[in-house]
Write a protein that holds these residues in place. Structure first.
Motif, PDB file in Angstrom:
ATOM      1  N   GLY A   1       0.811  -1.225   0.000  1.00 58.16           N
ATOM      2  CA  GLY A   1       0.000   0.000   0.000  1.00 58.16           C
ATOM      3  C   GLY A   1       0.839   1.266   0.000  1.00 58.16           C
ATOM      4  O   GLY A   1       0.324   2.362  -0.229  1.00 58.16           O
ATOM      5  N   SER A   2       2.128   1.156   0.238  1.00 55.75           N
ATOM      6  CA  SER A   2       3.009   2.323   0.265  1.00 55.75           C
ATOM      7  C   SER A   2       3.904   2.329  -0.956  1.00 55.75           C
ATOM      8  O   SER A   2       4.588   1.331  -1.256  1.00 55.75           O
ATOM      9  N   ASP A   3       3.911   3.408  -1.696  1.00 58.68           N
ATOM     10  CA  ASP A   3       4.770   3.513  -2.867  1.00 58.68           C
ATOM     11  C   ASP A   3       6.242   3.440  -2.500  1.00 58.68           C
ATOM     12  O   ASP A   3       7.065   2.940  -3.255  1.00 58.68           O
ATOM     13  N   GLU A   4       6.575   3.966  -1.309  1.00 57.61           N
ATOM     14  CA  GLU A   4       7.974   3.923  -0.867  1.00 57.61           C
ATOM     15  C   GLU A   4       8.446   2.481  -0.735  1.00 57.61           C
ATOM     16  O   GLU A   4       9.575   2.130  -1.120  1.00 57.61           O
ATOM     17  N   VAL A   5       7.598   1.636  -0.138  1.00 53.39           N
ATOM     18  CA  VAL A   5       7.948   0.226   0.026  1.00 53.39           C
ATOM     19  C   VAL A   5       8.063  -0.437  -1.345  1.00 53.39           C
ATOM     20  O   VAL A   5       8.985  -1.235  -1.607  1.00 53.39           O
ATOM     21  N   ARG A   6       7.146  -0.149  -2.259  1.00 48.49           N
ATOM     22  CA  ARG A   6       7.176  -0.742  -3.595  1.00 48.49           C
ATOM     23  C   ARG A   6       8.469  -0.368  -4.326  1.00 48.49           C
ATOM     24  O   ARG A   6       9.104  -1.211  -4.982  1.00 48.49           O
ATOM     25  N   ILE A   7       8.850   0.887  -4.192  1.00 48.32           N
ATOM     26  CA  ILE A   7      10.086   1.337  -4.851  1.00 48.32           C
ATOM     27  C   ILE A   7      11.297   0.630  -4.255  1.00 48.32           C
ATOM     28  O   ILE A   7      12.201   0.182  -4.974  1.00 48.32           O
ATOM     29  N   ALA A   8      11.322   0.528  -2.909  1.00 48.88           N
ATOM     30  CA  ALA A   8      12.442  -0.157  -2.259  1.00 48.88           C
ATOM     31  C   ALA A   8      12.498  -1.625  -2.666  1.00 48.88           C
ATOM     32  O   ALA A   8      13.588  -2.189  -2.888  1.00 48.88           O
ATOM     33  N   ALA A   9      11.333  -2.272  -2.774  1.00 52.44           N
ATOM     34  CA  ALA A   9      11.289  -3.674  -3.185  1.00 52.44           C
ATOM     35  C   ALA A   9      11.798  -3.825  -4.615  1.00 52.44           C
ATOM     36  O   ALA A   9      12.539  -4.777  -4.947  1.00 52.44           O
ATOM     37  N   ALA A  10      11.401  -2.923  -5.500  1.00 53.75           N
ATOM     38  CA  ALA A  10      11.843  -2.975  -6.895  1.00 53.75           C
ATOM     39  C   ALA A  10      13.358  -2.820  -6.978  1.00 53.75           C
ATOM     40  O   ALA A  10      14.035  -3.535  -7.748  1.00 53.75           O
ATOM     41  N   LYS A  11      13.922  -1.915  -6.188  1.00 55.28           N
ATOM     42  CA  LYS A  11      15.373  -1.729  -6.195  1.00 55.28           C
ATOM     43  C   LYS A  11      16.081  -2.971  -5.674  1.00 55.28           C
ATOM     44  O   LYS A  11      17.166  -3.350  -6.165  1.00 55.28           O
ATOM     45  N   ALA A  12      15.485  -3.601  -4.660  1.00 58.52           N
ATOM     46  CA  ALA A  12      16.073  -4.838  -4.137  1.00 58.52           C
ATOM     47  C   ALA A  12      16.053  -5.932  -5.198  1.00 58.52           C
ATOM     48  O   ALA A  12      16.995  -6.741  -5.327  1.00 58.52           O
ATOM     49  N   LEU A  13      15.002  -6.006  -6.030  1.00 65.71           N
ATOM     50  CA  LEU A  13      14.926  -6.995  -7.102  1.00 65.71           C
ATOM     51  C   LEU A  13      15.989  -6.720  -8.168  1.00 65.71           C
ATOM     52  O   LEU A  13      16.516  -7.667  -8.791  1.00 65.71           O
ATOM     53  N   SER A  14      16.306  -5.458  -8.378  1.00 65.05           N
ATOM     54  CA  SER A  14      17.382  -5.134  -9.326  1.00 65.05           C
ATOM     55  C   SER A  14      18.689  -5.759  -8.870  1.00 65.05           C
ATOM     56  O   SER A  14      19.450  -6.338  -9.663  1.00 65.05           O
ATOM     57  N   VAL A  15      18.962  -5.611  -7.553  1.00 65.11           N
ATOM     58  CA  VAL A  15      20.185  -6.200  -6.996  1.00 65.11           C
ATOM     59  C   VAL A  15      20.118  -7.737  -7.090  1.00 65.11           C
ATOM     60  O   VAL A  15      21.106  -8.416  -7.389  1.00 65.11           O
ATOM     61  N   TRP A  16      18.906  -8.272  -6.853  1.00 68.76           N
ATOM     62  CA  TRP A  16      18.736  -9.735  -6.925  1.00 68.76           C
ATOM     63  C   TRP A  16      19.092 -10.251  -8.317  1.00 68.76           C
ATOM     64  O   TRP A  16      19.769 -11.268  -8.478  1.00 68.76           O
TER      65      TRP A  16
END
Length: 842
Positions: free
Chosen positions: A741-756
């Motif tokens: 529900g938070s865009d901040e969390v979604r953005i952080a998750a997307a960045k983590a997937l980039s590293v993954w």
């Protein structure tokens, strides 16, 4: 021959007087006429033919004897003008005749009848004033001859002093004063009769009347019965609070003259001295100067009168053996002795007045106390208990001036009294029941003292201030500020000698900062620490911490197993950790065992929450705190495995959730500071990562956000050394966060997937990843059609990064969902990127 001439002269005067009387006989007869105008004209003619004529005094004397009765009779005339003419004519006669006292036997009874009777009296207030002026003139010209008329005079004055007309009151006071001076031999027998009417009038609304009453009271008692002093003292004391300076000045003059001239003044010294000294602190300079001048004369006079008793002191007083306040002139020996000898009688009354319900009384009493202590000097030692108990109460007064004066008085105690005496009493009171007033008095006596006399006592002062019952007695700002004031004054007065009590003073300052987390107070504490260090020629207050950090931590950690949210010790511990800054890096072997103990999951949750918050701040700035000496890496495993991981376990409740959030914050701060090495990260990975993955599903948005960032940071540190199973456990949890529900969390998750994706790219066997990539690509392509354009752009970048793992698979998945997107734009962008990637590969 001379006798013959005298006889001839008297004969001539008699003949002249007889001629005048014969000429006036017709007018005298008209005084009984029923016509008011006839009587008035008769009186005018009598006046014109006698006192207004340049007749010899002998003739005037005979005329007065002839006209006295008719003129006195006219004082009862129904017409006011006739009574006025009669009174004025009588006054002129009394000024002109050589023997005015011969008229007294008839004049005084008439005056009593007109002014001193209950029923028969002069109704017109202006005429009462004229009659009183006549009476004053009679006193002036007859003097001692009026002594036999004491009772009549007193009867008149008793009535006229309380007359409704202010001018009559003032004239009555003047008359009483002049009569007292003229007849001192007899006046004292009836003087007490005038005290009651004078005191009834002393609070009259007209200030000039009050002044006249005070002056008359002074003279009446001076020439009358000295015992009346007791009856008027309270009234005079009240007039010292009068709003009119002239009234206060009158009191000062009266009291000063009594102390100089009253016959029984020695008996009243202890009652009168406080009144005069109170005027020495009056707000009007001329009154202060008047009172000071009187007091100096009184002291010198008493000194001369008792010279034999003071012989030894007079010889010795030239050498001042005691320290004296700078800028204050020392009173003469007579003044000092007068105060010292009467102090035991004066102090109790002053003490009572300092707690009076009237603020002005308390202010006056506190001003008086300063003067008394200045005069009594070291003789106040025997009154210490009374003085200190009084100042404890007055230092809590709501009136600022009372507190300020009490502080000045306490400074004088520090100046004149041996510290053995006042410290024993003050420190004992602090140990029993510490209060703000105790601290105010203590700081004041220290300020008034000197390093030479205080040096033997600094250890006890420091120990008492550092006692828990003292420094932890209250969390009120006022109390803590005055506790800090004690430390500041101690540093100012004792300077280098404070090196002996560095540790107690540090304990006090740490306690103050921990009990009141106020930025202004914290700044004051830091300035005090700096001044303590400067007094010992240290570079800064960190050197103080460097000397005593082990002792301070041992002090607060003594009962660490019992710490709760309400314990002061954990607050003190936090203050020490934060203020010690880079010094902290030298004491990690003492700090971390305490952190480990107080942050166990079974400890008080709210206390753990506060300690974790403090720890996260330290970790964000670890290079300047925990790792200032480069030793922090040795404690990383303890921090993660023994402190953070246990607190990441899920427990029900809001407080437990808040603790998990702070623990996650600490972990993020640790990773963000880039202090954890690859080996350390791999060593704690198995214990830590499951707790971080669980944090991705926390209710707290902040926890989820930080967990995403932590995953990203861990992957950056050790992702290349993780096996496929460990990597494949991560991406589904991150993928779920894209629906957060938070865009901040979604953005952080997307960045983590980039590293993954970057970490997954180094795996040798891509076939093992096919199913995982297919699932991951499909999930990301769903969000490529997100309503938020910034999310779409970010997912495009993520997919571009991940496209190199299996371009064909990604192309296949794009073609399958492309037509379902609201806009194929981003899909086309991604396909172009894959084509370019394949072209480069070929």
């Amino acid at each position: 021959m001379a006798a013959v001439v005298m006889v001839e002269g008297e004969t001539a005067e008699a003949e002249q007087a007889a001629a005048v009387c014969q000429a006036l006989s017709r007018h005298i007869n008209c005084l009984g006429n029923e016509s008011k105008s006839s009587r008035r004209r008769a009186l005018e003619c009598i006046r014109a033919g006698t006192v207004e004529q340049p007749l010899p005094s002998g003739v005037q004397q005979r005329l007065l004897a002839y006209l006295l009765r008719p003129l006195l009779g006219s004082l009862s005339d129904p017409a006011e003008r006739c009574r006025e003419l009669a009174a004025l004519t009588l006054a002129d006669f009394l000024r002109a005749v050589p023997r005015p006292f011969e008229a007294l036997p008839q004049l005084i009874p008439t005056a009593v009848q007109r002014l001193g009777q209950q029923d028969v009296t002069e109704p017109a207030e202006e005429l009462r004033l004229v009659l009183l002026q006549l009476l004053v003139l009679t006193v002036e010209v007859c003097g001692r001859k009026l002594a036999s008329y004491l009772e009549d005079m007193v009867k008149i004055l008793q009535r006229t002093i309380v007359d409704p007309f202010p001018e009559v009151k003032k004239m009555s006071c003047e008359c009483a004063a002049k009569y007292a001076k003229c007849t001192p031999e007899t006046f004292h027998m009836q003087s007490e009769s005038l005290i009651k009417p004078l005191m009834q009038t002393i609070s009259h609304q007209h200030s000039k009347v009050r002044v006249a009453v005070i002056q008359a009271t002074g003279t009446v008692i001076q020439y009358g019965n000295g015992k009346s002093v007791d009856d008027v003292l309270s009234h005079l004391a009240q007039r010292l609070f009068d709003d009119t300076p002239q009234v206060r000045q009158a009191v000062t003059e009266v009291v000063g003259s009594w102390l100089l001239e009253l016959r029984d003044r020695y008996s009243y010294f202890y009652k009168l001295i406080p009144l005069l000294l109170s005027s020495c602190s009056d707000e009007i300079p001329c009154i202060r100067e008047l009172a000071t001048d009187y007091w100096r004369k009184i002291g010198l006079q008493w000194q001369q009168e008792n010279e034999d008793d003071l012989k030894d002191k007079l010889d010795w007083s030239a050498q001042l053996s005691i320290r004296y306040p700078a800028g204050v002139e020392r009173p003469c020996l007579g003044c000092r002795e007068l105060v010292f000898r009467n102090l035991s009688k004066v102090l109790p009354a002053v003490s009572r007045d300092m707690t009076d319900w009237v603020p002005a009384t308390r202010v006056k009493a506190s001003q008086l106390l300063i003067l008394l202590l200045l005069h009594a000097e070291d003789h106040i030692t025997q009154h210490m208990e009374l003085l200190l108990s009084t100042m404890y109460r007055s230092c809590s007064d709501e009136e600022t001036s009372v507190v300020q004066n009490s502080v000045k008085a306490a400074e004088l105690i520090g100046t004149f009294v041996d510290p053995d005496v006042f410290l024993k009493l003050i420190l004992t009171a602090l140990e029993k029941s510490a209060s703000t007033a105790h601290l105010i008095v203590l700081s004041a006596v220290i300020r008034g003292s000197s390093v030479q006399v205080l040096h033997p006592h600094v250890l006890r002062i420091g120990a008492t201030l550092a006692m828990p019952d003292t420094c932890q007695a209250s969390q009120k700002v006022e109390y803590l500020e005055h506790l800090l004031g004690c430390v500041q004054i101690l540093i100012t007065v004792c300077g280098k000698q404070c090196s002996e009590i560095n540790l107690p003073l540090l304990k006090v300052l740490v306690t103050i900062a921990s009990l009141m987390p106020d930025q202004e107070l914290e700044n004051k504490v830091e300035k005090t620490l700096t001044s303590l260090a400067a007094a010992q020629n240290l570079d800064n207050f960190l050197d103080l911490y460097r000397q005593h950090i082990s002792e301070l931590i041992g002090w607060v950690a003594d009962k660490q197993h019992q710490w709760t949210n309400y314990s002061v010790q954990h607050l003190q511990f936090e203050t020490i950790i934060i203020q010690s800054g880079p010094v902290l890096g030298e004491s990690l072997h003492e700090v971390f065992p305490v952190l480990k103990t107080c942050l166990q999951p079974n400890r008080d949750p709210e206390m753990r929450l506060k300690v974790f918050t403090m720890l996260s701040k330290l970790l964000l700035n670890a290079n300047e705190t925990l790792d200032s000496q480069g030793h922090f890496s040795s404690y990383l495993e303890m921090l993660v495995r023994d402190i953070l991981v246990p607190n990441l376990l899920w427990h029900a409740g809001r407080t437990a959730a808040a603790i998990r959030t702070t623990a996650v914050s600490c972990l993020w701060a640790l990773l963000h500071s880039k202090m954890i090495t690859l080996e350390q990260a791999l060593g704690v990975y198995e214990d830590l990562m499951p707790k971080v993955i669980a944090a991705l599903d926390e209710d707290s948005k902040m926890t989820r956000l930080l967990a995403c960032r932590i995953v990203s940071s861990i992957l950056k540190v050790c992702g290349n050394h993780l096996n496929p199973d460990e990597l494949n456990k991560l991406y589904p949890e991150l993928l779920k966060r894209l629906d957060d529900g938070s865009d901040e969390v979604r953005i952080a998750a997307a960045k983590a997937l980039s590293v993954w994706f970057q970490c997954a790219g180094i795996l040798n066997d891509q076939s093992l990843m096919k199913n995982h990539l297919e699932f991951l690509y499909r999930g990301l392509l769903v969000h490529l059609d997100d309503p938020e354009s910034n999310i779409q752009k970010l997912l495009l970048d993520v997919l571009k990064i991940g496209s190199f793992l299996s371009p064909s698979l990604l192309t296949q998945e794009i073609e399958a969902v492309k037509h379902k997107h609201r806009s194929p734009y981003y899909c086309e962008q991604l396909l172009q990127h894959i084509q370019a990637l394949n072209g480069d590969a070929s």
